[in-house]
Design an enzyme around this catalytic site. Structure first.
Site, short mmCIF file in Angstrom:
data_model
loop_
_atom_site.label_atom_id
_atom_site.label_comp_id
_atom_site.label_asym_id
_atom_site.label_seq_id
_atom_site.Cartn_x
_atom_site.Cartn_y
_atom_site.Cartn_z
N GLU A 77 0.83 -1.21 0.00
CA GLU A 77 0.00 0.00 0.00
C GLU A 77 0.86 1.26 0.00
OE1 GLU A 77 -0.05 -2.37 2.30
OE2 GLU A 77 -1.83 -3.56 1.81
N ASN B 277 3.82 1.40 -1.36
CA ASN B 277 4.34 1.48 -2.73
C ASN B 277 3.31 2.18 -3.62
OD1 ASN B 277 6.32 -0.18 -1.66
ND2 ASN B 277 5.64 -2.04 -2.69
N ARG C 22 7.23 -10.38 10.59
CA ARG C 22 6.22 -9.34 10.81
C ARG C 22 5.11 -9.76 11.78
NH1 ARG C 22 3.42 -9.14 4.87
NH2 ARG C 22 2.66 -7.15 5.68
N ASN D 237 -3.76 -9.33 -4.21
CA ASN D 237 -2.47 -9.58 -3.53
C ASN D 237 -2.53 -10.69 -2.48
OD1 ASN D 237 -0.77 -7.87 -4.83
ND2 ASN D 237 -0.81 -6.24 -3.30
N ARG E 280 -1.37 -13.36 -0.18
CA ARG E 280 -0.09 -13.82 0.34
C ARG E 280 -0.36 -15.06 1.19
NH1 ARG E 280 1.19 -10.70 -3.12
NH2 ARG E 280 2.19 -8.67 -2.83
N LEU F 17 -0.37 -9.83 -15.59
CA LEU F 17 0.21 -11.07 -16.13
C LEU F 17 1.74 -11.05 -16.04
CD1 LEU F 17 -2.03 -11.27 -19.34
CD2 LEU F 17 -2.37 -12.53 -17.21
N LYS G 183 4.36 -10.60 -19.06
CA LYS G 183 3.55 -10.70 -20.29
C LYS G 183 2.69 -9.45 -20.50
CE LYS G 183 3.17 -15.71 -20.44
NZ LYS G 183 2.83 -16.38 -19.16
N ASP H 81 2.44 -3.45 -7.57
CA ASP H 81 1.97 -2.21 -6.95
C ASP H 81 2.23 -1.03 -7.89
OD1 ASP H 81 1.52 -3.78 -4.68
OD2 ASP H 81 3.57 -3.45 -4.01
N ASP I 156 11.21 -1.48 -3.89
CA ASP I 156 9.90 -1.36 -4.54
C ASP I 156 9.58 0.07 -4.96
OD1 ASP I 156 9.92 -3.88 -3.43
OD2 ASP I 156 7.94 -3.72 -2.50
O1 KDG Z 1 3.83 -6.05 -3.60
C1 KDG Z 1 5.08 -6.00 -2.97
C2 KDG Z 1 4.86 -6.36 -1.57
O2 KDG Z 1 4.41 -7.68 -1.52
C3 KDG Z 1 6.08 -6.27 -0.72
O3 KDG Z 1 6.59 -4.98 -0.68
C4 KDG Z 1 5.87 -6.77 0.66
O4 KDG Z 1 3.88 -5.63 1.26
C5 KDG Z 1 4.48 -6.67 1.16
C6 KDG Z 1 3.82 -7.92 1.53
O5 KDG Z 1 3.04 -7.86 2.46
O6 KDG Z 1 4.04 -8.93 0.88
#
Ligand code: KDG
Length: 326
Positions: free
Chosen positions: A42, A44, A114, A174, A176, A234, A237, A265, A301
């Site tokens: 965010e 970024n 974290r 995003n 994760r 993508l 790409k 980002d 980033d």
């Molecule tokens: O999009 C890049 C981010 O993934 C990286 O800076 C770390 O914010 C981050 C995360 O939570 O993965």
């Protein structure tokens, strides 16, 4: 409208961390030197849209430690409003490492430190209604609601305020998987997607969310849930965008890759800044791709997030590369 001290174009909410990025590629156990950066999806995005001419504010918490001070100075130095950033005396600033070029050449992976961080303690109290109401766009990602229950509640509060006040909303999925399970991600993000105007995603995330990886099927499913615009990233790409009337793909730019983290980002910042400027989907894709391409050419980033002028120079250079002879 009521006069307020906060008059921002863009507000976002998320964790900013210290990123330790190795000088050399390869497994981290063999890396000796790391470079320090400030990063987080965010932040970024916020810095990306500030470079493109918008006023942006970030809601977060940092620890009362050296890394928290560093992050605040970076955000302020980049012109991001930090008036709602809280400094937590009891929890540290989050840190993450990047491993570059191994085991997949040209790719990077992230290793987080974290859990229990100051930002993970964010809660609905951190969300100021006026701050969001007076902005033009609230940008969220799937990272913040994955950090903790209180962060998820804060995210939903921000989203409700924006939707009720007709502030435009964007969500970058995003996902994760180091932070939550596929089921948790699907349940939370699908309820957010219903309320957002612009959705940014990628095929791997869409597979988790709507069970589709094919761009046309992703577009149909997502647009039937609520968003008016979707962009599918993508990677090298390029990207595809659709508003239900037209669907456009723009190929990515070929550039030397140093570190791919942060490219998504940068794309989001370039794409959404263009939409806010009233550009069409094709131009928004071009700006998003250009910003993403520039970011992968260096470590960190935020450093290469481009200004409008720099994107124009980059695009002019790219056009010079493709000369039509007949
Ligand atoms: O999009 C890049 C981010 O993934 C990286 O800076 C770390 O914010 C981050 C995360 O939570 O993965």
């Amino acid at each position: 409208m009521k006069e307020s001290v906060f008059m921002l174009d863009v507000v976002t909410l998320g964790e900013v961390m210290v990123q330790l990025n190795p000088i050399t590629t390869g497994p981290l156990r063999h890396v000796t030197y790391f470079e320090k950066h400030a990063a987080g999806s965010e932040a970024n995005f916020a810095i990306g849209v500030v470079r493109l001419g918008f006023k942006a504010g970030l809601i977060t918490r940092v620890g009362n430690d050296e890394f928290g001070k560093y992050i605040l100075s970076v955000l302020r130095g980049e012109g991001v409003d930090t008036s709602l950033v809280k400094v937590d005396n009891d929890a540290p600033t989050g840190v993450y490492f990047i491993q570059r070029g191994y085991p997949i050449p040209g790719k990077s992976s992230v290793i987080y430190y974290r859990r229990g961080s100051a930002a993970s303690k964010m809660s609905p109290e951190d969300i100021d209604e006026e701050y969001i109401r007076n902005s033009k766009l609230l940008h969220l990602t799937g990272i913040t609601p994955a950090l903790s229950d209180s962060c998820r509640e804060a995210t939903f509060k921000a989203l409700s305020i924006a939707s009720e006040s007709r502030v435009m909303t964007s969500l970058d999925t995003n996902i994760r998987l180091k932070l939550w399970s596929k089921d948790e991600a699907r349940e939370t993000l699908l309820s957010m997607i219903k309320k957002v105007n612009i959705l940014l995603t990628e095929p791997a995330d869409a597979k988790i969310l709507v069970g589709e990886e094919d761009p046309h099927k992703i577009i149909d499913k997502i647009l039937s849930i609520g968003p008016e615009i979707i962009a599918i990233k993508l990677g090298e790409k390029g990207a595809i965008a659709s508003d239900g009337k037209e669907t456009i793909m723009k190929l990515g730019f070929k550039v030397p890759v140093v570190d791919v983290i942060g490219a998504g980002d940068a794309f989001a910042a370039g794409f959404i800044a263009s939409i806010l400027k009233g550009k069409n989907l094709e131009e928004a894709l071009t700006y998003g791709n250009a910003a993403g391409a520039l970011v992968v050419t260096t470590r960190g980033d935020i450093e290469n997030l481009p200004s409008q002028e720099d994107i124009e120079k980059f695009l002019a250079f790219q056009r010079r590369e493709t000369v039509i002879l007949r």
